[in-house]
Design a protein around this motif. Structure first.
Motif, PDB file in Angstrom:
ATOM      1  N   ALA A  98      29.267  19.787  40.851  1.00  0.00           N
ATOM      2  CA  ALA A  98      30.307  19.499  39.863  1.00  0.00           C
ATOM      3  C   ALA A  98      30.020  18.297  38.958  1.00  0.00           C
ATOM      4  CB  ALA A  98      31.671  19.303  40.544  1.00  0.00           C
ATOM      5  N   TYR A  99      28.861  17.671  39.033  1.00  0.00           N
ATOM      6  CA  TYR A  99      28.666  16.470  38.212  1.00  0.00           C
ATOM      7  C   TYR A  99      28.603  16.791  36.721  1.00  0.00           C
ATOM      8  CZ  TYR A  99      23.746  16.756  36.743  1.00  0.00           C
ATOM      9  OH  TYR A  99      22.578  17.095  36.124  1.00  0.00           O
ATOM     10  N   LEU A 100      28.176  18.001  36.355  1.00  0.00           N
ATOM     11  CA  LEU A 100      28.141  18.360  34.942  1.00  0.00           C
ATOM     12  C   LEU A 100      29.550  18.483  34.357  1.00  0.00           C
ATOM     13  CD1 LEU A 100      25.217  20.936  34.632  1.00  0.00           C
ATOM     14  CD2 LEU A 100      25.310  18.598  33.787  1.00  0.00           C
TER      15      LEU A 100
ATOM     16  N   GLU B  45      30.812  16.692  30.931  1.00  0.00           N
ATOM     17  CA  GLU B  45      31.493  17.405  29.853  1.00  0.00           C
ATOM     18  C   GLU B  45      32.817  16.730  29.508  1.00  0.00           C
ATOM     19  OE1 GLU B  45      31.820  21.328  31.355  1.00  0.00           O
ATOM     20  OE2 GLU B  45      29.735  21.861  30.938  1.00  0.00           O
ATOM     21  N   ALA B  46      33.554  16.301  30.527  1.00  0.00           N
ATOM     22  CA  ALA B  46      34.824  15.614  30.290  1.00  0.00           C
ATOM     23  C   ALA B  46      34.598  14.294  29.557  1.00  0.00           C
ATOM     24  CB  ALA B  46      35.541  15.368  31.618  1.00  0.00           C
ATOM     25  N   PHE B  47      33.579  13.565  29.972  1.00  0.00           N
ATOM     26  CA  PHE B  47      33.261  12.294  29.318  1.00  0.00           C
ATOM     27  C   PHE B  47      32.911  12.504  27.846  1.00  0.00           C
ATOM     28  CE2 PHE B  47      29.815   9.333  28.047  1.00  0.00           C
ATOM     29  CZ  PHE B  47      30.556   8.152  28.032  1.00  0.00           C
TER      30      PHE B  47
ATOM     31  N   SER C 143      16.408  19.758  49.717  1.00  0.00           N
ATOM     32  CA  SER C 143      17.713  20.427  49.733  1.00  0.00           C
ATOM     33  C   SER C 143      18.831  19.411  49.847  1.00  0.00           C
ATOM     34  CB  SER C 143      17.779  21.418  50.898  1.00  0.00           C
ATOM     35  OG  SER C 143      17.542  20.750  52.129  1.00  0.00           O
ATOM     36  N   GLU C 144      18.575  18.309  50.557  1.00  0.00           N
ATOM     37  CA  GLU C 144      19.585  17.256  50.694  1.00  0.00           C
ATOM     38  C   GLU C 144      19.904  16.644  49.342  1.00  0.00           C
ATOM     39  OE1 GLU C 144      20.249  12.941  52.925  1.00  0.00           O
ATOM     40  OE2 GLU C 144      18.516  14.196  53.427  1.00  0.00           O
ATOM     41  N   LYS C 145      18.875  16.405  48.533  1.00  0.00           N
ATOM     42  CA  LYS C 145      19.093  15.852  47.202  1.00  0.00           C
ATOM     43  C   LYS C 145      19.834  16.837  46.299  1.00  0.00           C
ATOM     44  CE  LYS C 145      17.244  11.727  47.280  1.00  0.00           C
ATOM     45  NZ  LYS C 145      18.012  10.504  46.918  1.00  0.00           N
ATOM     46  N   ASN C 146      19.546  18.129  46.453  1.00  0.00           N
ATOM     47  CA  ASN C 146      20.202  19.128  45.618  1.00  0.00           C
ATOM     48  C   ASN C 146      21.706  19.189  45.855  1.00  0.00           C
ATOM     49  OD1 ASN C 146      18.525  20.766  43.740  1.00  0.00           O
ATOM     50  ND2 ASN C 146      17.233  20.997  45.549  1.00  0.00           N
ATOM     51  N   HIS C 147      22.157  18.787  47.041  1.00  0.00           N
ATOM     52  CA  HIS C 147      23.591  18.788  47.348  1.00  0.00           C
ATOM     53  C   HIS C 147      24.346  17.777  46.487  1.00  0.00           C
ATOM     54  CE1 HIS C 147      23.333  21.697  50.432  1.00  0.00           C
ATOM     55  NE2 HIS C 147      22.721  20.944  51.333  1.00  0.00           N
ATOM     56  N   GLN C 148      23.628  16.808  45.888  1.00  0.00           N
ATOM     57  CA  GLN C 148      24.289  15.806  45.055  1.00  0.00           C
ATOM     58  C   GLN C 148      24.819  16.393  43.747  1.00  0.00           C
ATOM     59  OE1 GLN C 148      22.183  11.841  44.817  1.00  0.00           O
ATOM     60  NE2 GLN C 148      20.519  13.042  45.683  1.00  0.00           N
TER      61      GLN C 148
END
Length: 255
Positions: free
Chosen positions: A31-33, A37-39, A23-28
């Motif tokens: 909003a990274y997608l 998308e912006a890139f 669950s700790e890793k899932n918090h990363q």
């Protein structure tokens, strides 16, 4: 299990399979997608996010040149079977080899350094049955606690080479890199080429669209001298055109 599924599984070796995420890793993931998308909106290259836990694409940017007539949504639905449908048949075994050798190399890197490495390689995709040599650059985004790649970003562009293969691995901030010798089946350590100030000037002016005569005026030399610098650039990079040279310096962060 059919032939295609067997080969798709061949792209996910035992050491690359991610079975469980904390669950700790899932918090990363927050909003990274959106950043991805912006890139993808501000460059001509195609962008993929690969999920090694689910063995699929989490994101595919919409770029007709690299999607071989499919939409981004269709490629996401196909997942890795997209490659077996759209990669030139002669290069399928090459892709399997690249994945195996790449993961073998990666698993020897200290875990704390693994996000600093990027792998680059070339292969042909078929766009309207016409083979196009493309380059893949793949680097980790998220790792598991044990250091396996959980998610990775892959940037697709036109290759600066003329043949498939050309597998290299770079570490961020270092001038050396590793190139794989497919004939000898081993990695060899090399150093990035160095460009003189004059060679860089010529490349920059070419990138800005100047002609040979205009470049000569800009740097106060003769047109023949500009041609000399261009020829030396081609020799250093082992390319045959200025467009390939510009692609090379961009890919290798020489400008």
């Amino acid at each position: 299990m059919n032939f295609m599924n067997e080969n798709i599984n061949g792209l996910f070796f035992v050491n690359s399979i991610v079975n469980e995420i904390s669950s700790e890793k899932n918090h990363q993931l927050n909003a990274y997608l959106q950043v991805t998308e912006a890139f993808s909106r501000i460059n001509y290259m195609s962008v993929y996010i690969i999920d090694y836990q689910n063995k699929n694409f989490e994101y595919v940017s919409d770029n007709p040149l690299f999607l071989c007539g499919h939409t981004a949504a269709e490629v996401m639905k196909m997942g890795y079977s997209f490659y077996f449908k759209c990669v030139k048949e002669d290069d399928l075994d090459l892709l399997l080899k690249i994945n195996q050798v790449g993961f073998d190399f990666y698993n020897k890197i200290p875990v704390v350094e693994r996000k600093q490495y990027t792998i680059s390689y070339d292969f042909h995709m078929l766009n309207k049955k016409r083979p196009i040599l493309i380059n893949h650059k793949l680097t980790p985004i998220f790792l598991t606690e044990s250091g396996q790649i959980w998610k990775a970003i892959c940037v697709v562009s036109l290759s600066a080479h003329t043949n498939a293969g050309n597998m290299t691995i770079f570490k961020e901030g270092e001038s050396q890199f590793w190139r794989y010798d497919f004939n000898g089946d081993y990695w060899k350590n090399e150093h990035k080429i160095k460009l003189s100030d004059r060679e860089l000037d010529v490349l920059i002016y070419y990138a800005q669209g100047y002609t040979i005569n205009e470049i000569a005026d800009k740097i106060f030399v003769s047109p023949d001298t500009v041609k000399f610098y261009r020829r030396k650039l081609f020799e250093k990079m082992q390319v045959s055109s200025i467009s390939q040279a510009l692609s090379y310096v961009t890919n290798h962060k020489l400008l």
